[in-house]
Enzyme design. Structure first.
Site, short mmCIF file in Angstrom:
data_model
loop_
_atom_site.label_atom_id
_atom_site.label_comp_id
_atom_site.label_asym_id
_atom_site.label_seq_id
_atom_site.Cartn_x
_atom_site.Cartn_y
_atom_site.Cartn_z
N ASP A 12 94.96 -31.50 81.04
CA ASP A 12 94.68 -30.08 81.27
C ASP A 12 93.85 -29.88 82.54
O ASP A 12 93.08 -30.76 82.94
CB ASP A 12 93.94 -29.50 80.05
CG ASP A 12 94.05 -27.98 80.00
OD1 ASP A 12 94.91 -27.42 80.70
OD2 ASP A 12 93.26 -27.36 79.26
N HIS A 29 99.81 -29.26 89.84
CA HIS A 29 100.74 -30.07 89.04
C HIS A 29 101.20 -31.31 89.83
O HIS A 29 101.40 -32.37 89.24
CB HIS A 29 101.92 -29.23 88.58
CG HIS A 29 101.53 -28.11 87.68
ND1 HIS A 29 100.72 -28.30 86.57
CD2 HIS A 29 101.78 -26.77 87.72
CE1 HIS A 29 100.53 -27.13 85.97
NE2 HIS A 29 101.15 -26.19 86.65
N LEU A 122 103.22 -51.57 79.62
CA LEU A 122 102.66 -50.39 78.94
C LEU A 122 103.74 -49.58 78.23
O LEU A 122 104.82 -49.34 78.78
CB LEU A 122 101.97 -49.51 79.99
CG LEU A 122 101.33 -48.22 79.47
CD1 LEU A 122 100.08 -48.52 78.66
CD2 LEU A 122 100.98 -47.28 80.64
C1 IPE Z 1 97.87 -27.90 76.65
O1 IPE Z 1 97.43 -27.23 77.78
C2 IPE Z 1 99.24 -28.42 76.87
C3 IPE Z 1 99.34 -29.45 77.90
C4 IPE Z 1 98.37 -30.00 78.56
C5 IPE Z 1 100.68 -29.87 78.14
P1 IPE Z 1 97.49 -25.64 77.90
O2 IPE Z 1 96.81 -25.32 79.16
O3 IPE Z 1 98.88 -25.17 77.76
O4 IPE Z 1 96.67 -25.19 76.61
P2 IPE Z 1 95.93 -23.84 76.25
O5 IPE Z 1 96.88 -22.72 76.49
O6 IPE Z 1 94.75 -23.74 77.15
O7 IPE Z 1 95.52 -24.01 74.82
C1 IPE Z 2 97.90 -28.76 82.51
O1 IPE Z 2 97.26 -27.97 83.43
C2 IPE Z 2 99.38 -28.89 82.75
C3 IPE Z 2 100.22 -28.09 81.85
C4 IPE Z 2 99.85 -27.51 80.75
C5 IPE Z 2 101.63 -27.98 82.21
P1 IPE Z 2 97.25 -26.40 83.31
O2 IPE Z 2 98.40 -25.87 84.09
O3 IPE Z 2 97.16 -25.94 81.93
O4 IPE Z 2 95.90 -26.06 84.09
P2 IPE Z 2 94.85 -24.94 83.73
O5 IPE Z 2 94.43 -25.15 82.32
O6 IPE Z 2 95.56 -23.62 83.94
O7 IPE Z 2 93.75 -25.16 84.71
MG MG Z 3 95.61 -25.44 80.69
#
Ligand code: IPE
Ligand code: IPE
Ligand code: MG
Length: 233
Positions: A12, A29, A122
């Site tokens: 995240d 990303h 792995l």
């Molecule tokens: C959780 O992250 C899912 C992934 C890292 C793939 P999100 O950014 O989607 O989660 P929420 O919306 O903050 O709970």
């Molecule tokens: C995690 O990073 C990747 C995915 C959930 C695809 P986020 O895109 O959720 O990043 P934040 O939480 O918005 O910073």
């Molecule tokens: Mg997120």
């Protein structure tokens, strides 16, 4: 010391990482995908056998199309690289998630799973289009079919486990979530029954080997009791 056989990470904070730098979310990303490669090597070097990364949830389809497309394009490129470097990487790669929902990417996923299945390094599980509730509902309906057809004659915890996307994979010992949020967001709800949880502030692209070592140290100091009491008490 606890043995750490399976590490799972909720990747995240890519978007916030990018925003802080004045970059589009997509750039976060890209940085996040690159970091998966770094951490795969680091994890394996530390003797951990299984790594599961949560990269895209069943709920993430609700994001704007251009972000979803960018993530899927990255995943596509990652699959190409993994297929190309399959022998060198020596990883056994598996997709965790609803396979019907990832379009034509499934062909590359299945090729990679097949090409990598006899590797000895792995075990990397990539959770894409993954949601724990979807996984459990899918398992329940398959169990109902097989029970009706007489293929199974009982339903217990082990049998349910065999119908999950993670069949054959040990439960995660430690689940790390980066970027400060303290929730599972529909990740491995069944499998996490006795996992240790660790929430770290750094966003995923900044989670480096030093952070990994801190996480392992924190895990080693946890007291895993599984409902029992400590031996000496
Ligand atoms: C959780 O992250 C899912 C992934 C890292 C793939 P999100 O950014 O989607 O989660 P929420 O919306 O903050 O709970
Ligand atoms: C995690 O990073 C990747 C995915 C959930 C695809 P986020 O895109 O959720 O990043 P934040 O939480 O918005 O910073
Ligand atoms: Mg997120």
């Amino acid at each position: 010391m606890n043995s750490l056989n399976h590490l799972a990470i909720i990747l995240d904070g890519n978007g916030r990482w990018a925003k802080k730098r004045g970059l589009p979310r997509k750039a976060g990303h890209v940085a996040g995908a690159k970091n998966v490669e770094t951490i795969c090597r680091a994890v394996y070097k530390r003797g951990i056998k299984y790594l599961t990364v949560y990269a895209f949830s069943t709920e993430n389809w609700k994001r704007p199309d251009d972000e979803v497309n960018a993530i899927m394009k990255l995943f596509d490129g990652y699959l190409d690289d993994c297929i190309k470097n399959c022998k060198k990487n020596n990883m056994v790669v598996r997709l965790l998630g609803d396979r019907k929902g990832i379009g034509k990417l499934i062909d590359k996923v299945e090729k990679l799973e097949n090409d990598s299945k006899d590797n000895t390094g792995l075990n990397l599980n990539i959770a894409i289009n993954y949601g724990s509730r979807n996984e459990i509902v899918n398992a329940a309906s398959l169990i109902a079919e097989d029970y009706k057809a007489g293929k199974i004659d009982k339903i217990d915890e082990d049998i349910l486990g065999e119908y999950l996307y993670t069949a054959g994979i040990p439960d995660p010992d430690l689940i790390i979530r980066t970027s400060g949020e303290q929730r599972l967001s529909n990740f491995l709800l069944w499998q996490a029954a006795y996992s240790e949880l660790l929430f770290v502030d750094k966003p995923w692209p900044d989670f480096d080997e030093q952070e990994l070592d801190k996480a392992i140290e924190a895990y080693n100091s946890r007291d895993r009791r599984y409902g029992k009491i400590k031996e000496e008490e």
